[in-house]
Design an enzyme around this catalytic site. Structure first.
Site, short mmCIF file in Angstrom:
data_model
loop_
_atom_site.label_atom_id
_atom_site.label_comp_id
_atom_site.label_asym_id
_atom_site.label_seq_id
_atom_site.Cartn_x
_atom_site.Cartn_y
_atom_site.Cartn_z
N ASP A 23 -38.04 24.50 -17.95
CA ASP A 23 -37.16 25.41 -18.70
C ASP A 23 -37.51 25.30 -20.18
O ASP A 23 -37.49 24.21 -20.75
CB ASP A 23 -35.69 24.99 -18.46
CG ASP A 23 -34.72 26.10 -18.82
OD1 ASP A 23 -35.17 27.11 -19.40
OD2 ASP A 23 -33.53 25.95 -18.53
N GLU A 118 -38.29 30.24 -17.52
CA GLU A 118 -38.16 29.11 -16.61
C GLU A 118 -38.78 29.42 -15.25
O GLU A 118 -38.96 30.57 -14.87
CB GLU A 118 -36.70 28.70 -16.44
CG GLU A 118 -35.82 29.68 -15.74
CD GLU A 118 -34.41 29.12 -15.54
OE1 GLU A 118 -34.24 28.25 -14.67
OE2 GLU A 118 -33.51 29.57 -16.25
#
Length: 459
Positions: A23, A118
């Site tokens: 992420d 992500e």
DNA sequence: TCTGGGGTCCTCTGCCCT
DNA sequence: TCTGAGGGCAGAGGACCC
């Protein structure tokens, strides 16, 4: 590498923890800072700057003032007057995202993109080249940094749920004194995964939003540990069968969802909230054509066709209405899409005005793939070439501005209007490919600030 | 001074067909 | 010929994700 990092490597076996969740940290903000270094160190808000805009991403400095994603930009400005508000530029973020995806794919082909910033990675086949999973995580972090000058946080665990929670645990935090760097990589060993999981609040789980949270709180479930202790019948009664059984499994650390590589999208849509509510039918007709053009452009750019068309409107009181229709033949061109959308929108009450209009297509297939047959058994011959796609049972509107489909139109042959339609769409694609999306648009839509479907608050 | 955009998935309902 | 059950699909709405 720190001593902690070495400890993590020593504990994890190569096949124990195959899933990574990567992420990016404050992705949109950091991309903007690369473009404009004057933003570094200052609170930054990225999002819609119009009257009805909301925050897409906030820097950790702005988050310290209480700003968060999805908050109306106007409110964010009041909370953090010192913040610089930058309008979102998704094409720029997509570029950075592609560079990051290349790094991921240099490690493993099994990458499931979740958003621009992500992804899940299955690294079970990458150990021979890159070592144990924690080592891969640190390698990815530095490789992403090298390729993009951006930071990311990585969670390493035995399944997706745990990897996701781990990446959150690895992220920088916001203190009253300002942003604090995070771990960068968090590894959840199998031996600790239940303790790690149960310590989280239940809303940390994927699938628990405001409504489900309220229902769970009603049965005294606050933490994931509480969730694991609730009898499944009680859970199912509270949140439904599918959701209840899934949550019960997740709370026990059971999550066998594989990492899926990206494929054909299930739907493609474009919607827009107007600065002020729109009531004027002519204006709406133009907006339909513009949105249809945006959706059709994306279909064509990806070599896709779609069979179901839906329109969505949001009324001034925020209530939503959708109308959808599944066609016998897949479509791809803006004029056909606009025609169907016009018919659908005519079934809705627009007298109060609307604040949002959207067009979506689903039932998507590759343009070369055999189309899905409808339940009514309406057969569609396999589409193998662009010319074949023109053999549409559905006729086309008389005007490019999107007149309704009529029975008379249906009788038109595979050439004629349909051929014109295709050639026109091809020409538009070619012009946009050469000169940019903003140079040409459909007559009914009029020239706007950007390309079809490009966000109007773009740079 | 309100609440974006682009997606996915699930549930419910109604209809059609067997 | 009528009726009910059940499966499958379409349509609509809702919840959730980033």
């Amino acid at each position: 590498m720190t001593g902690d990092q070495h400890d993590q490597l020593a504990v994890a076996g190569p096949d124990e923890l195959p899933i990574l969740h990567v992420d990016m940290d404050a992705f949109y903000v950091e991309v903007e800072r690369k473009r404009d270094p004057a933003l570094v160190g200052r609170p930054v808000i990225v999002g819609g700057s119009g009257r009805r805009g909301v925050v897409a991403s906030a820097s950790y400095e702005a988050r310290a003032a209480g700003v968060h994603a999805a908050m109306p930009t106007a409110r964010a400005r009041r909370l953090c007057p010192a913040a610089v508000v930058v309008t979102s530029d998704f094409s720029g973020y997509a570029e950075a995202s592609e560079a990051i995806a290349e790094v991921f794919e240099s490690v493993t082909p099994i990458v499931e993109p979740i958003a621009l910033d992500e992804a899940f990675l299955d690294v079970s086949g990458a150990h021979r080249l890159f070592g144990p999973s924690p080592e891969i995580a640190w390698h990815l972090r530095s490789a992403v940094r090298q390729a993009t000058d951006l930071d990311c946080s990585v969670g390493v665990a035995s399944n997706k749920t745990l990897a996701k929670l781990a990446s959150v645990a690895a992220k920088p935090t916001v203190q009253s004194s300002g942003p604090e760097p995070g771990l960068g990589v968090r590894v959840v060993e199998r031996a600790e995964q239940i303790a790690f999981l149960w310590a989280h609040r239940v809303e940390a789980l994927w699938g628990v939003g405001p409504v489900t949270l309220r229902r769970l709180n009603d049965i005294d479930v606050v933490s994931v540990g509480d969730l694991a202790a609730v009898p499944i019948e009680r859970l199912v009664a509270a949140v439904g069968t599918a959701h209840g059984t899934q949550l019960a499994a997740l709370a026990r650390g059971i999550d066998d969802r594989p990492v899926h590589r990206g494929g054909i999208p299930r739907s493609v849509s474009h919607e827009e909230t107007f600065d002020t509510d729109v009531r004027d039918p002519d204006r709406l007709r133009g907006e339909i054509v513009r949105l249809a053009d945006a959706v059709a452009s994306r279909l064509r750019a990806n070599g896709l066709v779609a069979r179901t068309v839906a329109v969505k409107v949001k009324y001034p009181d925020f209530s939503l209405r959708t109308r959808a229709q599944t066609l016998a033949e897949p479509i791809q061109t803006p004029r056909l899409l606009a025609s169907v959308a016009h018919e659908l929108i005519a079934r809705l009450d627009l007298s109060t005005g609307i604040r949002l209009l959207g067009i979506a297509v689903s039932n998507i297939a590759e343009a070369s793939a055999p189309p899905v047959r409808s339940s009514a058994g309406v057969g569609v011959e396999a589409l193998t070439a662009p010319e074949t796609q023109l053999q549409l049972e559905l006729g086309v509107g008389r005007h490019f501005s999107g007149e309704s489909v009529s029975s008379r139109d249906t009788e038109s042959g595979p050439t004629g209007d349909a051929e014109l339609d295709r050639r026109l769409a091809d020409a538009l694609d070619a012009i946009r490919g050469r000169f940019g999306g903003a140079v040409i648009s459909h007559g009914a839509a009029g020239l706007r600030d950007g390309a079809p479907g490009e966000r109007r608050w773009g740079r």
